[in-house]
Structure formats: structure tokens, C-alpha cells
Design an enzyme around this catalytic site. Structure first.
Site, PDB file in Angstrom:
ATOM      1  N   CYS A 290      -6.364   2.910   6.016  1.00 31.53           N
ATOM      2  CA  CYS A 290      -6.850   1.221   6.000  1.00 31.53           C
ATOM      3  C   CYS A 290      -6.450   1.068   7.465  1.00 31.53           C
ATOM      4  O   CYS A 290      -5.357   0.760   7.955  1.00 31.53           O
ATOM      5  CB  CYS A 290      -6.732  -0.053   4.792  1.00 31.53           C
ATOM      6  SG  CYS A 290      -5.228  -0.141   5.378  1.00 31.53           S
TER       7      CYS A 290
ATOM      8  N   CYS B  29      -2.822  -0.124   7.497  1.00 30.84           N
ATOM      9  CA  CYS B  29      -1.766   1.142   6.777  1.00 30.84           C
ATOM     10  C   CYS B  29      -1.846   1.469   8.719  1.00 30.84           C
ATOM     11  O   CYS B  29      -0.454   2.159   8.790  1.00 30.84           O
ATOM     12  CB  CYS B  29      -2.294   1.573   6.203  1.00 30.84           C
ATOM     13  SG  CYS B  29      -1.661   1.057   4.329  1.00 30.84           S
TER      14      CYS B  29
ATOM     15  N   HIS C  94       0.710  -1.095   0.192  1.00 28.52           N
ATOM     16  CA  HIS C  94      -0.229  -0.156   0.264  1.00 28.52           C
ATOM     17  C   HIS C  94       0.798   1.042   0.275  1.00 28.52           C
ATOM     18  O   HIS C  94       2.030   1.348   0.294  1.00 28.52           O
ATOM     19  CB  HIS C  94      -0.800  -0.067   1.335  1.00 28.52           C
ATOM     20  CG  HIS C  94      -1.981  -1.210   0.950  1.00 28.52           C
ATOM     21  ND1 HIS C  94      -2.549  -1.014   2.263  1.00 28.52           N
ATOM     22  CD2 HIS C  94      -2.071  -2.150   0.767  1.00 28.52           C
ATOM     23  CE1 HIS C  94      -4.244  -1.944   1.854  1.00 28.52           C
ATOM     24  NE2 HIS C  94      -2.755  -2.755   0.435  1.00 28.52           N
TER      25      HIS C  94
ATOM     26  N   GLU D 149       1.067   3.966   1.573  1.00 31.22           N
ATOM     27  CA  GLU D 149       1.659   4.021   2.493  1.00 31.22           C
ATOM     28  C   GLU D 149       2.625   3.243   3.404  1.00 31.22           C
ATOM     29  O   GLU D 149       3.642   4.011   4.142  1.00 31.22           O
ATOM     30  CB  GLU D 149       0.362   4.183   3.657  1.00 31.22           C
ATOM     31  CG  GLU D 149      -0.602   5.269   3.864  1.00 31.22           C
ATOM     32  CD  GLU D 149      -2.462   4.426   2.885  1.00 31.22           C
ATOM     33  OE1 GLU D 149      -2.887   5.189   3.062  1.00 31.22           O
ATOM     34  OE2 GLU D 149      -1.552   3.584   2.612  1.00 31.22           O
TER      35      GLU D 149
END
Length: 149
Positions: free
Chosen positions: A82, A85, A52, A54
Site C-alpha cells: 500500500c 508501506c 502492516h 511490511e
């Protein structure tokens, strides 16, 4: 630079992810008013479900700063983080998160386990969320787009 300019930089990363066929989420990490890392979603291209934006940015920032924790850093991300993260942000000891687009009712809302973590946003919500919604439409994910309506 200010929050808006840093969010625009994160949005550039999201657009780059979109151009590669990824879900368009971008992130930048700032330390002492300088971008020290950038990240864009790379789950498909890296064959890595943890890639992801992040997390990509956190990994890069740790290497750039030669530190396993990112105290004093601010994370700018184009969509509200999410749960995966969220855990990484807390583990990295990031002090502030600025998000662009609001999350979708389909996803579990993040429950920040660190009360002294500063959260700011939404910022550039229409641009950030709109780009993500466009990708959802392209992928036929009406389940997410229509959830809770």
C-alpha cells in the site's frame, strides 16, 4: 533459498495473521540469503493502524541488523504494498520488493518514487491474493472485491 521459498515463508506469516483475525498479509525481509525479520498484519491486535506486515518486518529487521536502513535487503510481501508501506520501504532503502498477490483496483496503485528499486511479482498470486479475498468476503467487503468489474 530462492524467491519462491521466501514467498512461502511470507505466506506462512499471512496465514498466522488470518488465524488471529487480522487481514492476512505477511512479509519477510532477507539479507544475504537469510531471513532477518518476519512480519504479519497486527493492526487489530496491536491497536495500531500502522502495524502492516511490511512495516512490522522493517522495524524488526532494523533492530536485528542494528541499522536504520536496510541496504542490500529484499522484502517479500504477500500483497502488493500500500502507499504507507511504499513510503516505509523507500525510507528504509530496501533494494528489492517481491510481491505475491496483485493489488485490488479499489486501492491506489503504488507509485514507486525510487526508480532503482527492483520490483518482482506476482508470485504465488492465487494463494496470496486468494487468502486476502477470503478475508474480504468474511468481512463483507464486496465494495473492494467488486470495484472496477
Amino acid at each position: 533459498m530462492n524467491d519462491l521459498e521466501f514467498m512461502r515463508e511470507a505466506l506462512k506469516e499471512a496465514m498466522a495473521a488470518y488465524d488471529k483475525g487480522e487481514y492476512p498479509i505477511g512479509a519477510v525481509i532477507v539479507y544475504q540469503n537469510e531471513i532477518v525479520a518476519r512480519g504479519a498484519n497486527a493492526e487489530d491486535s496491536d491497536l495500531d493502524p500502522t502495524a502492516h506486515a511490511e512495516i512490522v518486518a522493517i522495524r524488526r529487521a532494523c533492530k536485528t541488523l542494528h541499522a536504520p536502513q536496510l541496504r542490500g535487503c529484499i522484502l517479500y510481501t504477500t500483497i502488493y504494498p500500500c502507499p504507507m508501506c511504499e513510503s516505509s520501504i523507500i525510507a528504509a532503502k530496501i533494494e528489492k520488493v517481491v510481491y505475491g498477490g496483485r493489488t485490488f483496483p479499489f486501492f491506489r496503485e503504488v507509485k514507486w518514487g525510487k526508480p532503482n528499486l527492483e520490483i518482482a511479482g506476482p508470485m504465488l498470486d492465487q494463494e496470496c491474493r486468494g487468502l486476502f479475498e477470503r478475508k474480504l468476503r468474511e468481512k463483507g467487503r464486496t465494495d473492494i472485491l467488486n470495484h472496477g468489474r
